[in-house]
Design a protein around this motif. Structure first.
Motif, short mmCIF file in Angstrom:
data_model
loop_
_atom_site.label_atom_id
_atom_site.label_comp_id
_atom_site.label_asym_id
_atom_site.label_seq_id
_atom_site.Cartn_x
_atom_site.Cartn_y
_atom_site.Cartn_z
N LEU A 123 0.74 -1.02 0.02
CA LEU A 123 0.20 -0.11 0.22
C LEU A 123 0.87 1.17 -0.11
O LEU A 123 1.83 1.54 0.43
N ARG A 124 0.32 2.27 -0.93
CA ARG A 124 0.96 3.62 -0.43
C ARG A 124 0.73 4.38 0.57
O ARG A 124 -0.63 4.16 1.31
N ARG A 125 1.31 5.23 1.32
CA ARG A 125 0.91 5.98 2.36
C ARG A 125 -1.00 6.51 2.31
O ARG A 125 -1.49 5.90 3.35
N GLU A 126 -0.83 6.81 1.42
CA GLU A 126 -2.42 7.99 0.92
C GLU A 126 -2.86 6.95 1.18
O GLU A 126 -4.57 7.02 1.23
N GLU A 127 -2.91 5.65 0.56
CA GLU A 127 -4.07 4.35 1.10
C GLU A 127 -3.89 4.21 2.24
O GLU A 127 -5.45 3.42 2.28
N LEU A 128 -2.68 3.62 2.65
CA LEU A 128 -3.30 3.11 3.91
C LEU A 128 -3.94 4.38 5.01
O LEU A 128 -4.81 4.00 6.01
N ALA A 129 -3.92 5.86 4.75
CA ALA A 129 -4.21 6.91 5.31
C ALA A 129 -6.07 6.70 5.03
O ALA A 129 -6.72 7.34 5.94
N VAL A 130 -6.35 6.40 3.99
CA VAL A 130 -7.78 6.25 3.39
C VAL A 130 -8.40 5.45 3.82
O VAL A 130 -9.08 5.18 4.41
N LEU A 131 -8.18 4.02 3.91
CA LEU A 131 -8.93 2.67 4.45
C LEU A 131 -8.69 2.84 6.36
O LEU A 131 -9.31 2.46 6.80
N ALA A 132 -7.54 3.43 7.22
CA ALA A 132 -7.50 3.62 8.28
C ALA A 132 -8.54 4.75 9.12
O ALA A 132 -8.59 5.14 10.39
N GLY A 133 -8.48 5.76 7.34
CA GLY A 133 -9.92 7.32 8.41
C GLY A 133 -8.59 7.99 9.14
O GLY A 133 -8.74 9.14 10.25
N ILE A 134 -7.47 7.96 8.86
CA ILE A 134 -6.27 8.75 9.33
C ILE A 134 -6.11 9.93 8.50
O ILE A 134 -5.74 9.53 7.59
N SER A 135 -5.31 10.63 8.59
CA SER A 135 -4.70 11.60 7.79
C SER A 135 -2.84 11.34 7.21
O SER A 135 -2.68 10.60 8.39
N ILE A 136 -3.17 11.68 5.82
CA ILE A 136 -2.04 10.94 4.67
C ILE A 136 -0.47 11.56 6.15
O ILE A 136 0.42 10.55 6.55
N GLU A 137 -0.96 13.12 6.77
CA GLU A 137 0.19 13.50 7.91
C GLU A 137 0.56 12.84 8.75
O GLU A 137 1.88 12.07 9.09
N TYR A 138 -0.43 12.09 8.91
CA TYR A 138 -0.28 11.05 10.15
C TYR A 138 0.68 10.00 9.88
O TYR A 138 1.20 9.44 11.31
N VAL A 139 0.29 9.30 9.40
CA VAL A 139 1.21 8.20 8.97
C VAL A 139 2.31 8.52 8.75
O VAL A 139 2.77 7.37 9.14
N VAL A 140 3.01 9.65 7.72
CA VAL A 140 4.09 9.98 7.61
C VAL A 140 4.30 10.02 8.62
O VAL A 140 5.66 10.03 9.35
N ARG A 141 3.67 10.90 9.51
CA ARG A 141 4.59 11.12 11.58
C ARG A 141 5.35 9.92 12.38
O ARG A 141 5.95 9.85 12.98
N LEU A 142 3.88 8.88 11.99
CA LEU A 142 3.92 7.77 12.83
C LEU A 142 5.42 6.54 12.69
O LEU A 142 5.86 6.50 12.79
N GLU A 143 5.03 7.24 10.81
CA GLU A 143 6.20 5.23 10.17
C GLU A 143 7.61 6.25 10.32
O GLU A 143 8.27 5.50 10.65
N GLN A 144 7.91 7.97 10.36
CA GLN A 144 9.45 8.44 11.14
C GLN A 144 9.43 8.83 12.45
O GLN A 144 10.48 9.01 12.79
N GLY A 145 8.54 8.11 13.24
CA GLY A 145 8.99 8.52 14.43
C GLY A 145 8.72 9.26 15.19
O GLY A 145 9.19 9.32 16.12
N ARG A 146 7.77 10.15 14.38
CA ARG A 146 8.12 11.39 14.77
C ARG A 146 6.23 11.63 16.14
O ARG A 146 5.59 12.56 16.59
#
Length: 296
Positions: A33-56
């Motif tokens: 999955l792309r990050r934006e696809e995971l964001a849509v499936l989980a119902g969260i923002s893509i910015e938050y997915v990025v922050r989670l994966e980067q450890g922020r």
């Protein structure tokens, strides 16, 4: 990238987009999955997915973890690992907050009814979109207020209309249920903290002093909805074995027009609890997607 970020990235990379319901024809530079696809499936923002994966963002809420677990199609063991990485580990003497796959599959099959999942302290863990459309979106209030006891005794807004004597009976039942929880988890600091906070309310102190012990079960609710009007529902509490999770399912009261009204609410989607409150970026917005998403 921390352990949580690496795990999320690994699970995202391994998931075939087609198995997640995302069609793709053109070749992809990377699997999964792309990050934006995971964001849509989980119902969260893509910015938050990025922050989670980067450890922020190192401690997503249990609700966000549940949404990510469903979107990534994690096994029960993997989901438990995700919860531990996010700081939601539950020892043998702590109130369980993991929603097992068997319960999640049940929730999926009941999506035409408003439903919510609480832990043994009546902390709201999960709800479906129709619940939010009927009762109001829980993401409009802080996560520490998404507890049924706190909502009741701290006077948060509620769409539930109580008849004569119903409010007193409802409060007595909740407090007696919490008393039972204290004997199951006598050393859980979260239980002690909740009781200490509730003791500020005179009504709670009165009921707590009675020392009644019982399980909170079924009931009848009339929801005053601003668009649909009064919606009459029966609520049934299903308690899971071992984890003491409470799955509250609302069904249309026989002889009323509640089924038609629920269908209408499913169509119009989520309403907010408090106008003007903004939803944090990390909160799932499932009601904006193909399914629909406050407490009993």
């Amino acid at each position: 990238m921390d352990d949580l970020g690496r795990a999320l990235r690994t699970w995202r990379d391994r998931l075939d987009p087609a198995s997640a319901g995302i069609p793709h024809k053109a070749p992809r530079r990377a699997p999964g999955l792309r990050r934006e696809e995971l964001a849509v499936l989980a119902g969260i923002s893509i910015e938050y997915v990025v922050r989670l994966e980067q450890g922020r963002a190192v401690k997503p809420s249990a609700q966000v973890c549940t949404a990510l677990g469903r979107a990534l199609q994690l096994s029960d063991a993997e989901f438990a690992h995700l919860m531990r990485l996010a700081g939601h580990a539950a020892g043998p003497h702590r109130v369980p907050r993991l929603i097992p796959g068997s319960v999640r599959r049940l929730l999926d099959r009941l999506e035409t009814h408003p439903l919510a999942v609480y832990d043994a302290t009546w902390q709201l863990l999960h709800w479906n979109p129709l619940f939010a459309a009927t009762f109001g979106d829980p993401t409009a209030i802080g996560e520490d207020h998404r507890n049924l006891l706190l909502m009741q005794f701290e006077g948060l807004p509620s769409p539930v209309r109580f008849g004569p004597g119903e409010r007193a009976a409802f409060e007595e039942s909740l407090v007696a249920d919490l008393r039972a929880t204290t004997s199951r988890y006598p050393t859980d600091p979260d239980v002690d903290a909740l009781i200490a906070r509730l003791r500020r309310a005179p009504r709670f102190r009165e009921l707590w002093a009675a020392a009644a012990v019982a399980e909170h079960q079924s009931g009848h609710k009339v929801i005053e909805h601003p668009e649909a009007g009064p919606v009459e529902l029966d609520s049934d509490v299903l308690t899971t074995q071992g984890s003491n999770l409470r799955v509250v399912v609302y069904t249309p009261r026989p002889g009323t027009d509640a089924r038609d009204k629920l269908d209408f609410l499913a169509a119009i989607g989520t309403r907010v609890l408090s106008p003007g409150r903004q939803v944090p970026a990390e909160v799932p917005r499932l009601a904006r997607r193909q399914h629909f998403q406050r407490p009993e």
